[in-house]
Design a protein around this motif. Structure first.
Motif, PDB file in Angstrom:
ATOM      1  N   UNK A  15     -31.511 -51.700  10.249  1.00  0.00           N
ATOM      2  CA  UNK A  15     -31.268 -52.380   8.978  1.00  0.00           C
ATOM      3  C   UNK A  15     -29.935 -51.943   8.374  1.00  0.00           C
ATOM      4  N   UNK A  16     -29.662 -50.636   8.462  1.00  0.00           N
ATOM      5  CA  UNK A  16     -28.377 -50.143   7.948  1.00  0.00           C
ATOM      6  C   UNK A  16     -27.232 -50.732   8.764  1.00  0.00           C
ATOM      7  N   UNK A  17     -27.450 -50.849  10.065  1.00  0.00           N
ATOM      8  CA  UNK A  17     -26.424 -51.448  10.924  1.00  0.00           C
ATOM      9  C   UNK A  17     -26.161 -52.904  10.569  1.00  0.00           C
ATOM     10  N   UNK A  18     -27.237 -53.633  10.307  1.00  0.00           N
ATOM     11  CA  UNK A  18     -27.086 -55.042   9.928  1.00  0.00           C
ATOM     12  C   UNK A  18     -26.294 -55.152   8.627  1.00  0.00           C
ATOM     13  N   UNK A  19     -26.627 -54.305   7.665  1.00  0.00           N
ATOM     14  CA  UNK A  19     -25.884 -54.319   6.400  1.00  0.00           C
ATOM     15  C   UNK A  19     -24.397 -54.058   6.641  1.00  0.00           C
ATOM     16  N   UNK A  20     -24.124 -53.112   7.547  1.00  0.00           N
ATOM     17  CA  UNK A  20     -22.733 -52.775   7.853  1.00  0.00           C
ATOM     18  C   UNK A  20     -22.003 -53.966   8.463  1.00  0.00           C
TER      19      UNK A  20
END
Lengths: 544, 544
Positions: A300-305
Motif C-alpha cells: 500500500x505504501x508502495x502504491x501511494x509512492x
C-alpha cells in the motif's frame, strides 16, 4: 524450395529459449525453495520430441495453393510439417504445454510469406474470395491465443507470416517519424533506428521476438511506458490490408476529423485487417541512463509512492513496484549470501514487508537526467535505497522472464502471468480479489501456489497490475488446472478493472469483452468487422 | 409553461456578446487600419431585428409532442418561436449571417430539454421510433455546422438541449477523476471542481459557453493543451444514449481489450449517440502562473523554436506562436503609443518580421514552475523578451475573439477562422498553400484580405495551424464569398494536413472526410452508425 524456420526454432523446442542457447536451468537453491514453498516434487519433465506431435495433413485446396503461389512465389508458400508446426499457436503456458505434447495444437494448413504490403493485400483479398481463414503472424508471442490457427467455419486456415516485411521505409528526423514495415522485429527496428540516432523506446518482455505490427495489433505497452508511452501513443499512421483493399488511417499529429479510426485498428488483433506499414513517432536515443532499486515497506505504501510520482510527472522512464510476494520470489530465485545479508539489513531497519521498487531514468544529458532523478527521489518518501546494483540486475534480466519460464516448466511447474489495470482508488481491492481467486483455485493437496504481483505501468488515474503464478503442475490435467485458475481470476477482474492492460483479448479474454465494452460495444465491433471482412476470414475466434 | 432563453439570448442578437453587455465596439484606429489595409468602406451594418427572420411553424406531430412531454414534462418541450430560433444553428460566420438576416436559418421544430441521462435515453429512443431527427445541443458553439437543425429525411427535427444536465456527479480525488453530466458548461464545471481544489484545464476559445459533452463530441482542444492535453486525453469513460439504449465505454486508465471504443464516441458529433455523462481526468488547480511575450524574427524561426520546445518536453502550459500577419493584426487592432514604441524598438533590434510568441507556465509551486520556465527559456534561441505585460494582455483577451468578431461583423467585415494540423516537415508548405488559397479567392476589386495564422497546439511530431481571415464583406453575396474561400482553403489542406484539428467535421468538412480517412473509413463509420442508429435520426447531415 524451402524457407528455413531458424527464426522460430525455439518454438519447435517448445519454449522461448533458442535451441542453440546455453540453458543453465535454475540454480539448486531455487529448486529447493520451490519444493519447500510450493510442494514441488515431480521429477523434471523432459520436453517431448517434436516428432511425437500429431500434425494433420494440410487441407489447403490445390487451387488456392496455386493462387497464393502466383502472388508470393513458390518458395513462400510453406506446407511442410515443420514450417506449419512452428506457427502453431503463441507463447502462453497452454500453448507451450501443447508443443510439449500435453493438450491440443492448432496447426495451420499452410504458411504464406508475402514480400510486401501489396502482396499482403493480394493474399488477404484472395483468401477472402476462396473461403480461407487468415491468421496474421508477427513474432508469434501472443499469450492469449491471438495467433492460434483457428479455422472457424472456413475451408482451411493459413498463417500469414510477415517476417519478410522487415524494412525501415523512411525516416523524417524533423517530425520524428519513421515508417516501418509491420514484420520488423523490435530489436531489428531499434538497430535500424540507431543508425539515425533514434529509438522507439518500446520494450515489452516479448521485445526479443515481437514485431511492430504485433505491438499495434495488440495495443502493447512496454516496460518504459512511463518514459515513452504506450505503443498506441507512438502510432501516427497505419496501412492496413483488408479483404476490401488497402486502408490508410492517420494524417496529422492530432485531428478532430471525426472518431480516431487509428484506435479502431490498434487493438483489432488482425480481425479487421492486417497491419502492413506503420508510421511511428521516434525519439533521440538516450545517451545516459541510471537504474536504481529501492525497498518500500508494504504494498500500500508502495502504491501511494508510485501514485505520487505518476500524478506529479515524476515517474522514471521505467518505474516498477513489486508486491511482497514478488519481491520474495525474486530474492528466493536469486539466492546467495548477498540476499541473506539484504534480508538481515531490512529486518534491522524494521522493514516488515519488503517491496522492491525499480526506477530507471534515461536522458539526453546527465544534467537533465539527474534533474529528473532528483524530482523523483524527492517524492519517494520513506524507502531503503539499494543503489544501482539492484537496478542493473533488474535491467540485465528484463527480458529473461520467458526463458525462466522454460526452465520452470522443465522442472514441472505451472507458470503463467495475467494482467489488468484499474484506477488508484480500486487498486488494492483488485489485487486482493485476484490474488485470492488464484490462490483458492490452485491450492490443492500438496500444491501451494505462489501469486506474485507488480505494477509496471502507471498513469495519473491508475495503474496496471501484473500477476505471476507459480504452482506445481497437475500432471493429469495440466491445461484444466490453469484454465480454472484463469477463469477465477478473470471473474475477479470483471467489474473492477480491464480484462487486459497489454496482453490483448485473443481467444482467452473474448468471453469477457462484452462485460467490459457492453453488448452494444461488441455489436459495434461486429458491424465494423462485417464491413471490412464480410466473409469473416480474418483471424477467426479472436477478439469477438 | 415557458423556459426562458436567457442563457442563449446572445444568439438571438446574432452573435456571441450578451445583449446586456457593454459593447465598446472597435477603437477608431482599428477602423482606420482596416479601411487602409483591406479596403473596408461599407457603412456599419445594423443587426436585423429578430422579428424579421422567417421561422416556419413547428411540424412536430401532436402525437410525438405528447410522447416527449410524457418523458420530460410539459415545461421542457419548447415550441415557441424564440426558443426554437435561439437553437437555430451554431456560431460560424455563416450561422451569424443567417441570424442577421442574410442567408438561411435552419430552425428546429421543437426543443426538448431532458433532466438527466435516463430522460435523454428515453427521448432518443422515442424519437427513433417516431422518425424524428435529433440534434444534440450543448453550448451551441459549433463553427462547422455541427448543431444545424437539419431534418434529413425525417418527419421533423428536434434540438435536444442538454442545459439541465449540469451536475458534477462525483469526485474521486485519489484517482483524480470527476464524473460530470454532459451539459455542464466549462466555467460551471471549473467552478465546481474549484471547490475540490481541482481543475480540468480545458480552455478553448469557446470556453465561456461550451459544454463538456460538446468538447468530447467534437474532439476539442484547449489553449492549454500543451499543459493539460487535448480533451480526448481527459476522457476516461463515457455514458452515451443511443437509439438502442445506454452504452458505457471506458473502465481503466489504459487497456488492451480490443479497439479503444472511447475514441469512436469522442469526435462522433452526436451522430452515434448523445453523450450524457463523462468521467474526466482532473488535476490540482495551479497556484502560480506566469505568462510572457517574446518576439521571434520570422515564422520559420518561430516554428523551429516551438518544435524544439515540443520535442524536448519544454512547452509552456500555453505556447502560442503568431505569424507576421497575425502579429501585425494584433498590433494594429491594439494601437496606441506603446505599440508604436515597440515597433521602433523591434526595428532597432533588426527584427524584420516580428512574430509574437506567448508562453504561459502554471504550476503547483513557484519553484517547480520557475524550473520549467528555465527549461523553456534556455531552449528559446534568439528572441526579444516582452515580459509579462504582453503575456497578461494575451491572457486577458484569450476568450475575446468571438466578441471581437461581433464588432467586426457590425462594421461590415467578413471574418472567419479555420484550422488544420500537420507534421513539422510540412508545416511551412501547408501554411503557404492555405494562405495563398484564401488570399487568391478573396481578393477582388476594392477588397484586400488579411490572412493571419498561429500555432497554438504543438506535439512532438507536428502542430496545428489556425487561420483568421479578415476582408470587407461582399454585401450582395456574403455567404458565397466565404464559402468559396473556405472551399479553396479546404482543397489546399487535403493531402497535406487534417481537414480540422479541433473544430470538428460538422456539415462544413463532411465532403472532405473521405479524402482523410479513406472511403473505407467512411464506410466503417456508416456501419457503426447503422448499428447504433439504424433509423438514422441522430444529427443528420453531420460528419458522414
Amino acid at each position: 524450395m524451402y524457407v528455413p524456420v531458424d527464426h522460430l526454432d525455439h518454438r519447435v523446442r517448445g519454449g522461448w529459449t533458442p535451441s542453440g542457447a546455453i540453458d543453465a536451468g535454475l540454480p539448486a537453491h531455487a529448486n529447493r525453495w520451490l519444493s519447500a514453498r510450493t510442494g514441488l516434487s515431480a521429477p523434471p519433465t523432459p520436453v517431448a520430441p517434436d516428432s511425437g506431435l500429431v500434425v494433420p495433413e494440410s487441407e489447403l485446396p490445390a487451387q488456392v495453393r496455386a493462387v497464393l503461389i502466383s502472388i508470393v512465389g513458390a518458395g513462400h508458400l510453406l506446407v511442410e510439417r515443420a514450417d506449419r508446426l512452428a506457427r502453431a499457436g503463441g507463447m502462453s503456458y497452454v500453448d507451450l504445454l501443447g508443443r510439449r505434447g500435453a493438450g491440443e495444437l492448432a496447426v495451420p494448413d499452410a504458411v504464406v510469406c508475402p514480400a510486401d504490403a501489396d502482396q499482403v493485400r493480394d493474399v488477404v483479398v484472395a483468401c477472402a474470395s476462396h473461403d480461407i481463414a487468415i491468421v496474421p503472424f508477427g513474432g508469434g508471442t501472443s499469450v492469449v491465443g491471438g495467433v492460434t490457427a483457428l479455422r472457424g467455419d472456413k475451408t482451411a486456415v493459413v498463417v500469414l507470416d510477415l517476417y519478410r516485411l522487415d524494412r525501415l521505409l523512411s525516416v523524417d528526423p524533423v517530425s520524428r517519424l519513421a515508417v516501418f514495415q509491420a514484420g520488423s522485429t523490435a530489436p531489428e527496428a531499434e538497430r535500424r533506428l540507431a543508425e539515425h540516432g533514434l529509438t522507439l523506446g518500446h520494450f515489452p518482455q516479448s521485445y526479443e521476438r515481437a514485431t511492430l505490427g504485433g505491438f499495434a495489433a495488440t495495443r502493447s505497452s512496454g516496460q518504459a511506458s512511463a518514459g515513452y508511452g504506450r505503443f498506441e501513443e507512438m502510432v501516427s499512421a497505419l496501412r492496413v490490408a483488408t479483404p476490401r483493399g488497402d486502408w490508410r488511417v492517420g494524417v496529422a499529429p492530432a485531428s478532430a476529423a471525426g472518431p480516431d479510426l487509428r484506435h479502431l485498428v490498434v487493438g483489432s488483433e488482425g480481425t479487421l485487417g492486417v497491419i502492413t506499414e506503420l508510421t511511428l513517432r521516434v525519439r533521440p536515443r538516450p545517451v545516459v541512463d541510471r537504474y536504481e532499486g529501492f525497498i518500500v515497506d508494504g504494498f500500500d505504501a508502495g502504491v501511494d509512492t508510485v501514485r505520487t510520482l505518476a500524478q506529479n510527472g515524476a515517474l522514471g522512464t521505467v518505474t516498477r513496484l513489486s508486491d511482497p510476494q514478488e519481491t520474495e520470489v525474486g530474492f528466493a530465485l536469486s539466492g546467495g549470501w548477498k540476499i541473506t545479508a539484504l534480508r538481515a539489513y531490512l529486518r534491522a531497519r524494521g522493514v516488515a514487508e519488503p517491496c522492491l521498487l525499480i526506477i530507471g531514468w534515461e536522458g539526453q544529458s546527465a544534467r537533465e537526467m539527474y534533474a529528473r532523478r532528483r524530482t523523483t527521489v524527492t517524492l519517494l518518501g520513506k524507502t531503503v535505497r539499494l543503489g544501482t546494483v539492484a537496478g542493473e540486475k533488474w535491467r540485465h534480466g528484463r527480458f529473461a522472464g520467458p526463458r525462466q519460464r522454460d526452465a520452470l516448466m522443465d522442472i514441472g511447474m505451472c507458470v503463467e502471468t495475467l494482467e489488468t489495470a484499474t484506477h488508484w482508488s480500486t487498486i488494492a481491492e483488485l489485487r486482493e480479489n485476484v490474488r485470492k481467486a488464484l490462490v483458492d483455485s490452485l491450492t490443492e493437496a500438496g500444491r501451494r501456489p505462489v501469486v506474485a504481483c507488480h505494477i509496471s505501468h502507471s498513469y495519473e488515474t491508475g495503474a496496471s497490475l501484473y500477476f505471476t503464478t507459480l504452482v506445481p503442475r497437475d500432471l493429469t490435467d495440466p491445461v484444466g488446472q490453469w484454465q480454472r485458475a484463469k477463469r477465477a481470476a478473470s471473474e475477479a477482474i470483471v467489474g473492477l478493472g480491464t480484462i487486459t492492460h497489454h496482453h490483448a483479448v485473443g481467444v482467452d479474454h473474448a468471453s469477457y469483452l462484452s462485460a467490459e465494452v457492453g453488448s452494444l460495444g461488441v455489436e459495434v465491433l461486429r458491424a465494423v468487422k462485417c464491413e471490412l471482412d464480410p466473409d469473416g476470414v480474418l483471424n477467426p475466434g479472436k477478439l469477438i
